[in-house]
Design a protein around this motif. Structure first.
Motif, PDB file in Angstrom:
ATOM      1  N   UNK A  48       7.615   9.674 -15.142  1.00 50.39           N
ATOM      2  CA  UNK A  48       8.261  10.574 -14.157  1.00 50.39           C
ATOM      3  C   UNK A  48       6.575  11.376 -14.503  1.00 50.39           C
ATOM      4  N   UNK A  49       6.215  11.555 -15.564  1.00 51.55           N
ATOM      5  CA  UNK A  49       4.907  12.359 -15.438  1.00 51.55           C
ATOM      6  C   UNK A  49       3.988  11.695 -15.242  1.00 51.55           C
ATOM      7  N   UNK A  50       3.879  11.066 -14.311  1.00 46.98           N
ATOM      8  CA  UNK A  50       3.176  10.501 -13.640  1.00 46.98           C
ATOM      9  C   UNK A  50       2.901  10.916 -11.818  1.00 46.98           C
ATOM     10  N   UNK A  55       1.969  14.442  -7.333  1.00 48.70           N
ATOM     11  CA  UNK A  55       2.717  14.937  -6.549  1.00 48.70           C
ATOM     12  C   UNK A  55       1.536  16.347  -6.785  1.00 48.70           C
ATOM     13  N   UNK A  56       1.529  16.445  -7.645  1.00 51.36           N
ATOM     14  CA  UNK A  56       0.611  18.471  -7.878  1.00 51.36           C
ATOM     15  C   UNK A  56      -0.650  18.260  -7.643  1.00 51.36           C
ATOM     16  N   UNK A  57      -1.016  17.044  -6.940  1.00 51.97           N
ATOM     17  CA  UNK A  57      -2.676  16.961  -6.204  1.00 51.97           C
ATOM     18  C   UNK A  57      -3.130  17.717  -5.163  1.00 51.97           C
ATOM     19  N   UNK A 136       9.024  23.263  -4.945  1.00 55.79           N
ATOM     20  CA  UNK A 136       8.047  24.625  -6.099  1.00 55.79           C
ATOM     21  C   UNK A 136       6.486  24.712  -5.627  1.00 55.79           C
ATOM     22  N   UNK A 137       6.304  23.303  -5.545  1.00 52.70           N
ATOM     23  CA  UNK A 137       4.693  23.202  -5.185  1.00 52.70           C
ATOM     24  C   UNK A 137       4.439  24.675  -4.151  1.00 52.70           C
ATOM     25  N   UNK A 151      -7.144  25.601  -6.576  1.00 51.15           N
ATOM     26  CA  UNK A 151      -6.258  24.914  -8.021  1.00 51.15           C
ATOM     27  C   UNK A 151      -5.751  24.688  -9.253  1.00 51.15           C
ATOM     28  N   UNK A 152      -6.444  25.289  -9.521  1.00 53.11           N
ATOM     29  CA  UNK A 152      -6.334  25.438 -11.149  1.00 53.11           C
ATOM     30  C   UNK A 152      -5.285  26.445 -11.411  1.00 53.11           C
ATOM     31  N   UNK A 153      -5.188  27.676 -11.421  1.00 53.64           N
ATOM     32  CA  UNK A 153      -4.169  28.667 -10.874  1.00 53.64           C
ATOM     33  C   UNK A 153      -3.052  28.024 -10.547  1.00 53.64           C
ATOM     34  N   UNK A 154      -3.054  27.116  -9.354  1.00 45.44           N
ATOM     35  CA  UNK A 154      -2.138  26.478  -8.916  1.00 45.44           C
ATOM     36  C   UNK A 154      -1.324  26.045  -9.875  1.00 45.44           C
ATOM     37  N   UNK A 155      -1.705  25.090 -10.632  1.00 47.31           N
ATOM     38  CA  UNK A 155      -1.765  23.799 -11.644  1.00 47.31           C
ATOM     39  C   UNK A 155      -0.959  24.691 -12.838  1.00 47.31           C
ATOM     40  N   UNK A 156      -1.291  25.883 -13.504  1.00 49.02           N
ATOM     41  CA  UNK A 156      -1.008  27.039 -14.333  1.00 49.02           C
ATOM     42  C   UNK A 156       0.564  27.766 -13.488  1.00 49.02           C
ATOM     43  N   UNK A 157      -0.088  28.064 -13.013  1.00 48.85           N
ATOM     44  CA  UNK A 157       1.504  28.452 -12.051  1.00 48.85           C
ATOM     45  C   UNK A 157       2.397  27.327 -11.578  1.00 48.85           C
ATOM     46  N   UNK A 158       2.665  26.618 -11.429  1.00 49.42           N
ATOM     47  CA  UNK A 158       3.905  25.546 -11.009  1.00 49.42           C
ATOM     48  C   UNK A 158       3.844  24.363 -11.887  1.00 49.42           C
ATOM     49  N   UNK A 159       2.791  24.266 -12.944  1.00 46.25           N
ATOM     50  CA  UNK A 159       3.899  23.205 -14.252  1.00 46.25           C
ATOM     51  C   UNK A 159       4.739  23.331 -14.593  1.00 46.25           C
ATOM     52  N   UNK A 160       4.954  25.632 -15.123  1.00 40.82           N
ATOM     53  CA  UNK A 160       6.322  25.651 -16.011  1.00 40.82           C
ATOM     54  C   UNK A 160       7.276  25.601 -15.169  1.00 40.82           C
ATOM     55  N   UNK A 161       7.348  25.449 -13.946  1.00 43.09           N
ATOM     56  CA  UNK A 161       8.696  25.886 -13.102  1.00 43.09           C
ATOM     57  C   UNK A 161       8.958  24.262 -12.839  1.00 43.09           C
ATOM     58  N   UNK A 162       8.187  23.523 -13.682  1.00 37.08           N
ATOM     59  CA  UNK A 162       8.273  21.966 -12.887  1.00 37.08           C
ATOM     60  C   UNK A 162       8.929  20.966 -14.244  1.00 37.08           C
ATOM     61  N   UNK A 163       9.133  21.647 -15.201  1.00 37.70           N
ATOM     62  CA  UNK A 163       9.311  21.186 -16.978  1.00 37.70           C
ATOM     63  C   UNK A 163      10.723  21.213 -16.661  1.00 37.70           C
TER      64      UNK A 163
END
Length: 213
Positions: A48-50, A55-57, A136-137, A151-163
């Motif tokens: 699941x993590x992979x 999907x985040x790429x 969400x992405x 891209x880095x800011x996008x990751x920081x924004x969506x990762x908490x919503x992905x949890x």
């Protein structure tokens, strides 16, 4: 169809996501050891993590190409509302990324000694969860469109919503692997997916309108 062609040509199609997915799964036994019991225990979470990271790429390219060539303002004035544009972008992302990951996960689960009863629930959880990741992405991509190195800011924004999606998706596969009932996390995951598909296109449209002002 236009969004599917853009998603594939942008270099973030199913090939990149699948390659990343495969690399992570292959490297895990080198990092944690070849013990079959250990791999079987962590396989649902690792898969699941992979899948989430794969999907985040390509998320940062959802609206970037339209922004760069000037077609995003035209889409904003088209008969199709921006909510529909965001939903179409999320759908194209899922078809080129989420769907291939879902189909490949059972085969890669063999490499991690995933228990037999977990293959079906793992596929089901990914089929329910990856549309939520794409929706969400799309919201995160709309927030960061036009930003340099967003891209880095996008990751920081969506990762908490992905949890929450990650928690319930991995929990469904883990429970199935241990022979426990897994209906509750699957239902929670389905609720998250439906809620994301219903709400995130509107949130993405608001973000796009703000960025286009």
């Amino acid at each position: 169809m236009r969004d599917l062609r853009l998603a594939i040509r942008a270099g973030g199609g199913f090939g990149l996501g699948l390659a990343f997915f495969l690399i992570v799964v292959v490297l895990v036994p080198f990092g944690v050891g070849p013990e079959r019991e250990v791999l079987a225990r962590i396989a649902p979470g690792i898969l699941w993590v992979a899948a989430l990271l794969a999907a985040l790429l390509s998320l940062d390219r959802l609206f970037a190409l339209d922004w760069e060539d000037g077609s995003l303002p035209l889409l904003a004035t088209a008969p199709l509302p921006l909510e529909g544009v965001a939903l179409a972008k999320a759908g194209a992302h899922w078809v080129t990324t989420g769907l291939p990951l879902t189909l490949a996960a059972p085969a890669l689960g063999v490499l991690l000694n995933l228990p037999g009863p977990a293959f079906g629930p793992l596929t089901l959880s990914l089929a329910l969860g990856t549309p939520a990741l794409s929706a969400i992405g799309a919201f995160g991509a709309a927030l960061t469109v036009g930003l340099r190195r967003g891209g880095l800011l996008l990751s920081l924004l969506v990762l908490p919503l992905y949890v929450p999606v990650l928690i319930f998706g991995a929990e469904a596969a883990r429970r199935a692997a241990e022979g426990l009932p897994y209906a509750t996390p699957v239902l929670m995951l389905a609720g998250l997916a439906l809620g994301s598909l219903a709400l995130m296109p509107f949130a993405a449209a608001v973000a796009l309108r703000v960025n286009l002002r």
